[in-house]
Design an enzyme around this catalytic site. Sequence first.
Site, PDB file in Angstrom:
ATOM      1  CB  SER A 176      -0.911   0.006   1.237  1.00 24.79           C
ATOM      2  OG  SER A 176      -1.791  -1.093   1.209  1.00 24.79           O
TER       3      SER A 176
ATOM      4  CE  LYS B 234      -5.245  -1.078   2.275  1.00 19.68           C
ATOM      5  NZ  LYS B 234      -3.984  -1.836   2.276  1.00 19.68           N
TER       6      LYS B 234
ATOM      7  CE  LYS C 293       2.170   2.318   4.692  1.00 18.67           C
ATOM      8  NZ  LYS C 293       1.614   1.459   3.605  1.00 18.67           N
TER       9      LYS C 293
END
Length: 282
Positions: free
Chosen positions: A84, A159, A227
Amino acid sequence: MGRPMAERLIDAGHKLQINRVKAQSQYLVDKGAYGVDTPAAAARGADIVILMVPDTQDVETVLFGPNGVASGLSGNGLLIDMSSIAPVATRDFAERVRKLGAHYLDAPVSGGEVGAKGGTLTIMVGGEAEDFERARPVFEVLGKTITHVGPVGCGQVVKVANQIIVGLTIECVGEAFLLAERAGVDLGTLKTALMGGFAQSRILELHGQRMIDETFDPGFALKLHRKDLNIALETARNLDIALPNTAATVQLMNSAVSRGLGGKDHSVMFRALGDISPDARA
């Protein structure tokens, strides 16, 4: 998550070359995988190469650093990045890989370690349709909901959208639980009541129970979710749009990380909310 994903591929009959074999992944070699010393060696001779690493810089290093995947990738090889990372960087990496004559899919996943072990991951794939079809047999070993969402980079965008919804929902469940707890309502009773109404959700069911039990072993580490939300904010800046609640949730995550909770499950935001709202009754 890479270890259980690799195990599923071995069990399905695929031959794997894996890099960075540690003590906890030695069992993959015992099951038939070949341990190699560099990413280039892992890519050499492989029809498909899969990356699953934490962040954008890690992907760049594994791909293009010394002895990186790019130097071992075959001309018609297919690179699948299941990490990701940032969508903009993904498009740059894909272009660099295509110049080598290879193909590129970004295919981040959702479902956590449980989904990786069970082969029930949600996989969001960006790239060319023919590359997606080529990779489909591999994806079907790893996931249950597999969707081609558009060109390269779109997988990462989807995502990020997923992570916004999950992160903000965990935070709002935490707020609701904190309010109820401080007002004297039993959290188990609260959860039972809410699961019978319009507020019911998988997050309320699973992460609500983590909050009740105070069991915050990951799961999915808070620092990794932070993150992902920072990637969302970076993408929003590039598009000149506002994500105010995402930004606020990142600040709560920052507070939790500053308290040493970054390695805990992201449901630990419940504890972080309590930390910034000291109990006057104590």
